[in-house]
Design a protein around this motif. Structure first.
Motif, mmCIF file in Angstrom:
data_model
loop_
_atom_site.group_PDB
_atom_site.id
_atom_site.type_symbol
_atom_site.label_atom_id
_atom_site.label_comp_id
_atom_site.label_asym_id
_atom_site.label_seq_id
_atom_site.Cartn_x
_atom_site.Cartn_y
_atom_site.Cartn_z
ATOM 1 N N LEU A 274 0.827 -1.201 0.000
ATOM 2 C CA LEU A 274 0.000 0.000 0.000
ATOM 3 C C LEU A 274 0.865 1.256 0.000
ATOM 4 N N LYS A 275 0.571 2.147 -0.907
ATOM 5 C CA LYS A 275 1.319 3.391 -1.013
ATOM 6 C C LYS A 275 0.343 4.559 -1.150
ATOM 7 N N ARG A 276 0.917 5.763 -1.081
ATOM 8 C CA ARG A 276 0.150 7.007 -1.266
ATOM 9 C C ARG A 276 -1.028 7.095 -0.287
ATOM 10 N N LEU A 277 -0.779 6.719 0.964
ATOM 11 C CA LEU A 277 -1.799 6.844 2.006
ATOM 12 C C LEU A 277 -1.618 8.160 2.741
ATOM 13 N N THR A 278 -2.737 8.775 3.094
ATOM 14 C CA THR A 278 -2.661 10.009 3.865
ATOM 15 C C THR A 278 -2.184 9.725 5.276
ATOM 16 N N TYR A 342 -7.126 2.173 13.554
ATOM 17 C CA TYR A 342 -6.673 3.256 12.679
ATOM 18 C C TYR A 342 -7.785 3.556 11.671
ATOM 19 N N HIS A 343 -7.507 4.502 10.776
ATOM 20 C CA HIS A 343 -8.351 4.685 9.595
ATOM 21 C C HIS A 343 -7.452 4.639 8.368
ATOM 22 N N LEU A 344 -8.050 4.446 7.219
ATOM 23 C CA LEU A 344 -7.284 4.374 5.968
ATOM 24 C C LEU A 344 -7.891 5.320 4.946
ATOM 25 N N ARG A 345 -7.029 6.098 4.317
ATOM 26 C CA ARG A 345 -7.461 6.976 3.220
ATOM 27 C C ARG A 345 -6.281 7.221 2.300
ATOM 28 N N THR A 346 -6.509 7.071 1.006
ATOM 29 C CA THR A 346 -5.452 7.396 0.048
ATOM 30 C C THR A 346 -5.404 8.900 -0.151
ATOM 31 N N LYS A 347 -4.246 9.389 -0.563
ATOM 32 C CA LYS A 347 -4.086 10.835 -0.743
ATOM 33 C C LYS A 347 -5.034 11.385 -1.802
ATOM 34 N N SER A 348 -5.393 10.556 -2.751
ATOM 35 C CA SER A 348 -6.331 10.985 -3.791
ATOM 36 C C SER A 348 -7.776 10.917 -3.321
ATOM 37 N N THR A 349 -8.003 10.373 -2.130
ATOM 38 C CA THR A 349 -9.317 10.131 -1.525
ATOM 39 C C THR A 349 -10.174 9.173 -2.352
ATOM 40 N N GLU A 350 -9.548 8.437 -3.271
ATOM 41 C CA GLU A 350 -10.304 7.448 -4.046
ATOM 42 C C GLU A 350 -10.693 6.250 -3.189
ATOM 43 N N ARG A 351 -9.852 5.950 -2.202
ATOM 44 C CA ARG A 351 -10.118 4.818 -1.326
ATOM 45 C C ARG A 351 -10.146 5.293 0.121
ATOM 46 N N GLU A 352 -11.136 4.824 0.868
ATOM 47 C CA GLU A 352 -11.256 5.222 2.269
ATOM 48 C C GLU A 352 -11.968 4.123 3.030
ATOM 49 N N TRP A 385 -11.442 -3.893 -2.237
ATOM 50 C CA TRP A 385 -10.158 -3.372 -2.741
ATOM 51 C C TRP A 385 -9.033 -3.685 -1.766
ATOM 52 N N LEU A 386 -9.280 -3.465 -0.463
ATOM 53 C CA LEU A 386 -8.236 -3.735 0.511
ATOM 54 C C LEU A 386 -7.874 -5.219 0.507
#
Length: 423
Positions: A274-278, A342-352, A385-386
């Motif tokens: 996993l990359k590009r996570l906020t 925790y929470h998970l969110r990509t920087k693009s906010t496409e995945r949360e 997706w995860l």
């Protein structure tokens, strides 16, 4: 009154006989003292002036008392932390000391005078399972361990009940109060934090009203990753002379130290693709009732869609506070299962994904929170997706709802009303 057993009691049953000293940490009024009193033979209440003076003048007192010894509000005499550490070093037996406090131990104390000697356990307001509305049938521990079995059950708890639970709070002493008395107590709670708890923990409070305004804006940003500058702007919309970023940082640090803020950190998994996570945390207060009170909203207002979020468009604020209620409960259950949240969110906010529960063996339960009773394919797409990203590490995919039925979808997703989820 009869003591209401808490989930943390199970942890203490397991650990305290083998540990010399345990610190129960948490915000004011979550029930630390009552829980610790059930196990103590001697109680030193340091919020009593005479007791505090006696212990300050003669710290060896704590080593001469019948154990287990409860030192309540230990942070009022910080040297007691070191006194307990020395007693442990000198051979105190298991079940020796309980420390109850509403402020974190200073980092220096944790590193130099407590590490490996005093084990800290967090207490929070009553989780939903502890409130007794239903008997949970789905265990978070079992989901993490892949032993949950069939997900099945019915709940009589409805949306109105969840809204009411947000307002009446998880603070044990407030739940039975009539509305006006509860509001007065919540206001007193906030005033005490600003006027007393923060100064006792080293913060110079020059503008109490500014801290309260900032807290209200933070509460309005519940369950979001709104920027701290956005929260500050919401707190001071007409002010030219705003608090500096350093000052706001102090607000945040000290309010976290006394456990009023409980930000949910972003998940940064090790050894995964996993990359590009906020990295931004989600904002939560220790209890969503505080957010509702600070904004000035009651049950009826929640149900009609009043309220708003800093840094976000208008929306149903009940959804944000329901997510905070779920987060509070899942944190309690996760502590019991040796897991972190925790929470998970990509920087693009496409995945949360709202909640990621990671066990000590790196197994993961991914949880989406939905303010509805039905779950469609679009509600579970990020969970799938995860699974495609981390494979077998994902022990369970869950959607927590306000609906009446617990069941498992054909795609393997567990749909669970909050009232039926437990430790």
């Amino acid at each position: 009154m009869t003591y209401q057993r808490r989930i943390v009691d199970d942890i203490l049953d397991e650990l305290f006989p083998h540990l010399d000293a345990v610190a129960l940490e948490g915000a004011k009024a979550v029930g630390k003292t009552e829980t610790a009193r059930q196990r103590a033979r001697t109680v030193l209440a340091l919020d009593d002036e005479l007791t505090r003076e006696s212990v300050s003048m003669r710290p060896r007192t704590i080593r001469e008392l019948e154990t287990p010894v409860l030192i309540d509000e230990w942070q009022l005499v910080p040297s007691t932390w070191d006194s307990v550490r020395r007693a442990v070093d000198d051979g105190a037996a298991g079940e020796g000391f309980l420390l109850a406090g509403s402020a974190e131990a200073p980092s220096a104390a944790r590193i130099h005078t407590g590490a490996g000697r005093i084990v800290s356990l967090r207490m929070r307001p009553l989780s939903f399972a502890e409130r007794g509305l239903e008997i949970p049938v789905v265990s978070l521990r079992a989901l993490l361990g892949r032993t949950a079995g069939e997900t099945d059950g019915r709940s009589s708890v409805e949306l109105e009940d969840y809204a009411r639970e947000i307002i009446v709070s998880g603070f044990p002493g407030l739940r039975g109060l009539p509305p006006r008395a509860r509001r007065i107590q919540l206001e007193s709670y906030i005033e005490r934090i600003v006027a007393r708890e923060l100064p006792e923990n080293g913060m110079n409070v020059r503008k109490p009203a500014s801290i309260r305004s900032w807290l209200a804006a933070y509460g309005a940003a519940t369950a979001t990753t709104a920027s701290y500058s956005g929260i500050l702007d919401a707190a001071t919309p007409a002010e030219q002379d705003k608090p500096s970023r350093i000052t706001v940082g102090h607000y945040r640090d000290y309010l976290t130290r006394v456990f009023v803020l409980e930000p949910l950190e972003a998940w940064t998994p090790a050894l995964t693709p996993l990359k590009r996570l906020t990295q931004a945390p989600k904002h939560h207060l220790v209890d969503p009732s505080l957010a509702a009170h600070l904004v000035g909203i009651e049950e009826a207002g929640l149900l009609t869609g009043e309220g708003g979020r800093a840094g976000a468009g208008a929306g149903l604020w009940l959804g944000a506070l329901f997510e905070s209620l779920v987060t509070q409960a899942v944190r309690v259950y996760a502590d019991s299962a040796e897991a972190r949240v925790y929470h998970l969110r990509t920087k693009s906010t496409e995945r949360e994904i709202d909640l990621i529960v990671e066990g000590h063996d790196r197994s993961v339960v991914a949880i989406e929170v939905k303010l509805a009773g039905t779950v469609g394919d679009t509600d579970v797409r990020h969970l799938h997706w995860l699974e495609s990203q981390i494979g077998d590490r994902l022990a369970a995919k869950v959607v927590v709802t306000t609906g009446p039925v617990a069941y498992q979808r054909e795609d393997g997703v567990h749909v669970v009303p909050l009232s039926l989820l437990g430790p």
